[in-house]
Design an enzyme around this catalytic site. Structure first.
Site, mmCIF file in Angstrom:
data_model
loop_
_atom_site.group_PDB
_atom_site.id
_atom_site.type_symbol
_atom_site.label_atom_id
_atom_site.label_comp_id
_atom_site.label_asym_id
_atom_site.label_seq_id
_atom_site.Cartn_x
_atom_site.Cartn_y
_atom_site.Cartn_z
ATOM 1 N N ASP A 196 0.627 -1.404 0.086
ATOM 2 C CA ASP A 196 -0.107 -0.260 -0.217
ATOM 3 C C ASP A 196 0.806 1.213 -0.331
ATOM 4 O O ASP A 196 0.819 2.267 0.951
ATOM 5 C CB ASP A 196 -1.471 -0.028 1.099
ATOM 6 N N TYR B 36 -1.290 5.885 -1.077
ATOM 7 C CA TYR B 36 -3.113 5.627 -1.291
ATOM 8 C C TYR B 36 -3.220 6.511 -2.189
ATOM 9 O O TYR B 36 -3.352 7.943 -2.180
ATOM 10 C CB TYR B 36 -3.308 5.755 0.625
ATOM 11 N N ASN C 155 -2.651 -4.248 -1.793
ATOM 12 C CA ASN C 155 -4.236 -4.396 -2.661
ATOM 13 C C ASN C 155 -4.579 -2.785 -2.846
ATOM 14 O O ASN C 155 -5.232 -3.003 -4.147
ATOM 15 C CB ASN C 155 -5.428 -4.872 -1.406
ATOM 16 N N HIS D 211 -8.127 -5.952 10.323
ATOM 17 C CA HIS D 211 -8.985 -6.890 9.376
ATOM 18 C C HIS D 211 -8.460 -8.464 9.546
ATOM 19 O O HIS D 211 -8.941 -9.421 9.491
ATOM 20 C CB HIS D 211 -7.542 -6.934 8.272
ATOM 21 N N ASP E 288 -2.944 -4.110 8.397
ATOM 22 C CA ASP E 288 -3.465 -3.506 9.094
ATOM 23 C C ASP E 288 -2.702 -2.798 9.714
ATOM 24 O O ASP E 288 -1.470 -2.330 10.030
ATOM 25 C CB ASP E 288 -3.835 -4.746 10.592
ATOM 26 N N HIS E 289 -3.441 -0.997 9.303
ATOM 27 C CA HIS E 289 -2.931 -0.263 10.129
ATOM 28 C C HIS E 289 -2.687 0.362 11.684
ATOM 29 O O HIS E 289 -3.429 1.009 12.641
ATOM 30 C CB HIS E 289 -3.576 1.200 9.827
#
Length: 273
Positions: free
Chosen positions: A18, A21, A56, A159, A186-187
């Site tokens: 990622d 963004y 993704n 997630h 996952d952030h």
């Protein structure tokens, strides 16, 4: 991050995907590359190779743009392929393209557009990818083995676990004694120890969009550390041991862990075909 990089005298940076963004790059000429990478990471300690995998969100744009050698003409630090190997003895790092393994992106309930060029037929792509990962790990003589992918195998964040990776990739990692699996997606920052193997699951996806406030109450076995805010992760390897450290955005150490092993010199790269 720059201050910690200077303090540790880092050799390279790993990006867990990622990279841009919300929808990746629209072409290899997209100004977002300079705006979100070159113009941001200016600190002297960060002028070192950046090894990146696709996430993704990268697949929602022109995924192949990020793989283009043209970007290296703009910024020589950038190195991104779908899957590849970095030999940084005593460590070998295998970067794995995990997005094509996740079924939901192909079912696409949210009607997102993904760039699947180079992926289809998907079944063949996944079969060959897993065979190649297994072959690399089987032949590896590295003291420390690390696998990097965008999606989590174990996560208690928003997630959660990625079931496709648990069923298809995790058995390979266990069979060949992988030490670390590092992911983003996952952030948050997380450290989870596998209870049935030596694998340490490290989530470092807290570069942006953190503070979701969502920690799963289930599947908490092996959880050593969880932080919902922004931050990053470092790994240091010596002749005999390794030390991991998680930092918040200000460089304050939040969690450390270390392990010992006996030694083995500069990195080179090769592609997994």
């Amino acid at each position: 991050m720059g201050r910690i990089g200077a303090k540790l005298d880092i050799d390279f940076v790993v990006s867990t995907g990622d990279n841009f963004y919300d929808n990746g790059l629209n072409s290899q000429h997209d100004p977002s590359f300079r705006q979100s990478f070159t113009n941001v990471y200016k600190y002297r300690s960060l002028q070192t190779p950046w090894f990146s995998v696709l996430g993704n969100h990268d697949y929602r744009g022109d995924a192949e743009a990020q793989l283009s050698p043209f970007l290296r003409k703009i910024d020589a630090r950038w190195f991104c392929l779908r899957s590849f190997i970095v030999n940084a003895e005593p460590v070998e790092i295998i970067f794995v393209d995990t997005t094509p393994l996740v079924n939901s992106y192909f079912l696409n309930p949210y009607r997102q557009t993904y760039d699947w060029r180079g992926i289809t037929p998907r079944t063949n792509y996944i079969t060959n990818l897993l065979k190649d990962v297994e072959s690399v790990l089987r032949d590896s003589r590295a003291k420390w083995k690390i696998v990097v992918g965008h999606h989590a195998i174990r996560s208690i964040g928003y997630h959660g676990d990625t079931e496709e990776l648990k069923s298809q990739l995790l058995p390979i990692l266990k069979a060949y004694d992988v030490d670390f699996y590092i992911n983003g997606h996952d952030h948050s920052l997380q450290h989870i120890s596998d209870t049935n193997s030596r694998i340490q699951f490290l989530t470092s996806g807290a570069g942006s969009k953190a503070w979701k406030g969502s920690m799963r109450k289930q599947k908490r076995e092996g959880v050593r550390f969880y932080y919902d805010g922004e931050g990053f992760l470092s790994l240091q390897f010596s002749k005999f041991d390794t030390r991991i450290a998680f930092y918040d955005v200000y460089g304050t150490i939040l969690h450390t862990w270390s392990a010992s092993k006996p030694f083995l010199q500069p990195y080179n790269t090769s592609t997994i075909n």
